[in-house]
Design an enzyme around this catalytic site. Sequence first.
Site, PDB file in Angstrom:
ATOM      1  N   ASP A 249       0.871  -1.166   0.000  1.00 29.95           N
ATOM      2  CA  ASP A 249       0.000   0.000   0.000  1.00 29.95           C
ATOM      3  C   ASP A 249       0.911   1.219   0.000  1.00 29.95           C
ATOM      4  O   ASP A 249       2.108   1.126   0.242  1.00 29.95           O
ATOM      5  CB  ASP A 249      -0.927  -0.018   1.220  1.00 29.95           C
ATOM      6  CG  ASP A 249      -2.208   0.773   0.990  1.00 29.95           C
ATOM      7  OD1 ASP A 249      -2.221   1.675   0.123  1.00 29.95           O
ATOM      8  OD2 ASP A 249      -3.204   0.506   1.677  1.00 29.95           O
ATOM      9  N   TRP A 250       0.345   2.380  -0.262  1.00 24.89           N
ATOM     10  CA  TRP A 250       1.155   3.585  -0.412  1.00 24.89           C
ATOM     11  C   TRP A 250       1.855   3.928   0.913  1.00 24.89           C
ATOM     12  O   TRP A 250       1.213   4.144   1.929  1.00 24.89           O
ATOM     13  CB  TRP A 250       0.278   4.735  -0.896  1.00 24.89           C
ATOM     14  CG  TRP A 250       0.254   4.874  -2.387  1.00 24.89           C
ATOM     15  CD1 TRP A 250       0.477   6.024  -3.101  1.00 24.89           C
ATOM     16  CD2 TRP A 250       0.009   3.863  -3.376  1.00 24.89           C
ATOM     17  NE1 TRP A 250       0.390   5.784  -4.461  1.00 24.89           N
ATOM     18  CE2 TRP A 250       0.108   4.466  -4.651  1.00 24.89           C
ATOM     19  CE3 TRP A 250      -0.268   2.506  -3.313  1.00 24.89           C
ATOM     20  CZ2 TRP A 250      -0.074   3.764  -5.838  1.00 24.89           C
ATOM     21  CZ3 TRP A 250      -0.449   1.799  -4.490  1.00 24.89           C
ATOM     22  CH2 TRP A 250      -0.347   2.423  -5.732  1.00 24.89           C
TER      23      TRP A 250
END
Length: 811
Positions: A249-250
């Site tokens: 995920d970011w």
Amino acid sequence: MINTQNFIITIACACACMTAVGSAATVNADQAEKRASELLKQMTLEEKIDYIGGLGISIRAIPRLGIPEIVMSDGPMGCRCYGKAAAFPAGIALAATWNRTMADEIGIALGRECRARGVHIILAPAVNIYRSPLCGRNFEYMGEDPYLASHMVVPLIDGVQSQEVLTTIKHFACNNQEWDRNGISSEVDERTLNEIYFTAFRAAVQKGKSRCLMISYNLVNGVHSSENDYLMNQTLKRDWGFGGIIMSDWWSTYNGVNAANAGLDLEMPNGDYMNQKNLLPAIKDGLVKESTIDEKVTRILRTIIKAGFLDRPQTLSNIPLDDPKSDDAALKGARESIVLLKNDHKVLPLNRRKIKSIAVLGPNAYPAVYCGGGSAYTTTFKSVSILEGIKSVAGKGVDVYTPLQDLGFVKCKMEVFNNKELSGEPVKVSDVEHINNIWTTVAPEGLASPANFSVRWTGKIHPDKAGKYRLNTRYDDGIRVWLDGKLILDDWTDHLVRSTDEAMELEARDYDVKVEYYQGGGEAIIAFQWKPYVTPEEEMRDLKKYDAVVYCAGFNNTTEGEGFDRPFELPKAQVEYISALSKVHPKVIVTLNTGGGVAWAGWLDRVPAVMQTWYSGQEIGRAAAEIIFGDVNPSGKLPATFEKRAEDNPSFPYYSIKTNKKTPYTEGIFGGYRGYDKNKVEPQFCFGYGLSYTTFEFSNLKIKKTGTGDARNIIVTCDVMNTGERAGMEVAQLYLGDVKCSVPRPVRELKGFDKVSLNPGETKPVSFTLTKEDLSFFDVKTHKWVAEPGRFKVWVGSSSRDIPLHGGFEW
């Protein structure tokens, strides 16, 4: 008969749609492997390391090797990252349809949206389990039951990938809360992981063939997901045979060496940790093998080559950005997602011949509250609020009243600046009538990015008569407001969304108004509205004259979304208003925009009708109005149990524990309805519940065995009859219970469902196939799935508590 265990219809739809797309066929596995190997040999070690770090929201291009940039987009409710797009029902709303074919249709539309924008990979769907109503991202997920989530996510993936767009199943694993999501460890035993929290992911990988998977922010059993060898190398790659791309995920990567060795293939949005600075010395020192880097690059290349991304452009110009087919799919999905929770005295549907006036009230009546917040929020070309939907659907003979309309400006000039200081020349000047904007994903006209900008409005308002008026604002970030040159609001700081509501005496004349706003990061929200002031007593007195009242309650994208958990209680003002309203009007219909259950005390027992409208996408208002007036018969069913009190939820004693940065999943496999059954707690609305305007009857249960050995199946059939006077859809639900087992098991578990459409008086047969997998539990001693010999109970009905048919069989 209808066999609920296969996806023949879904696959047929997907194949037909692939033909319609008309793009080149994908590359077979052997060819993809060969081409990936050839490209890998031509890459330097430095290029390989760079390649496993993202480029914003893309996989970087290597032009010298003919490798193009691979474009991604957020996508839980729409392809949102490249301007306006269609917003489809949120994950929990889609699960509430209990309709596999609907999931496929929404997937096809979402895939088309991606192709119109040149997107290769959509960062969706999300299938984390709804563990507690407090989780801020529950609206993105597909409910509390792993079987339902598994059987809804597979056709959704099929639909998207039929358009030659890859899906990204997320967030693996146990991202069931948003508070402290980067630092909290989800402490979950092996059986619970496999039976509850892994199930939908496994189905997405093995049956849906999702080619990408996103790791979660949180830790699992003390190890960050992005560094978790058990999650990635052992479970995904070894046990499940996942051959696609595992991405972070970011900014959810915390150590490059650990992430590389544990199985992470792609760090997003950039190579902040898996980069040359960290990995070249690690390779030199033997901490990371070069073959480990090669495997990651190969997986990425193999995936994008097999998808055909190196052999054709991704953008399809024959699909319009504002696609009517998306509008149709969004409307169909919204219609089937809405759950009728309460309908005392058959208040609904409203009869146009008898209802001549209707008042539409509440903070969620207008504008449309169609989406939760965060990376799911999608700015649409159009959205229909419940107020607009009722006005459109009610017909000419019904007067629709609302106190919510902004009176707007006589004239107003809007100036947009490409900085936060309102300095220099504006990049765009235009005339507007209202200030009500959300620019979180779509920049104001004239700007390339929806970040670090400012706007000034100068105009005039004109009250028709002297009196008291309300001036409302809603903003994130800074705002300044002047009225006739006097500064009346000054909040020029970065912050989350705030609002004001001021009462002022105004004369019947022109007033000069100036509003200044800047966006400093995150959400970009600005609204300034004015309207006549009406006391609560005056409003209640006026409402008595209307034949019906619709009150639109719930949360919105600023109170329910990514990065924060949400309250269980509705806003106090809403509860008080509903309570007051119920004392003066007998026909109050409440609509609820939430991603899950709320506190019901103080208002539920005082109103005759309640509709759960979730965040059902851009067509939420029209779909709700069609149900209110009976043009559509409600058919949604709850994909999560709605408790009477927060304390009733099985996870409640453990959810908020943050000792030593750990949250224990002590309820184990007994979350959701399993826990209510085990604890003998009566919910407010049970799992699978939903009312209709007609009635159904279940009969003629039959159970038979077929096959031998591990190929044995149990075939369960029954009849469903529409015994009412309206056409409608019912969801036949099969629950299974193990009578005697060596380990604790739920009283009953969902193991089959089918949605059937029936005319009045019509009967249809429904068939379910139970396999060894459906009978099994995860044995922590052997680390395998086991179906023990013995007797099993079968229940079939319309919800987890309304299950009139029951029988059994020996295994």
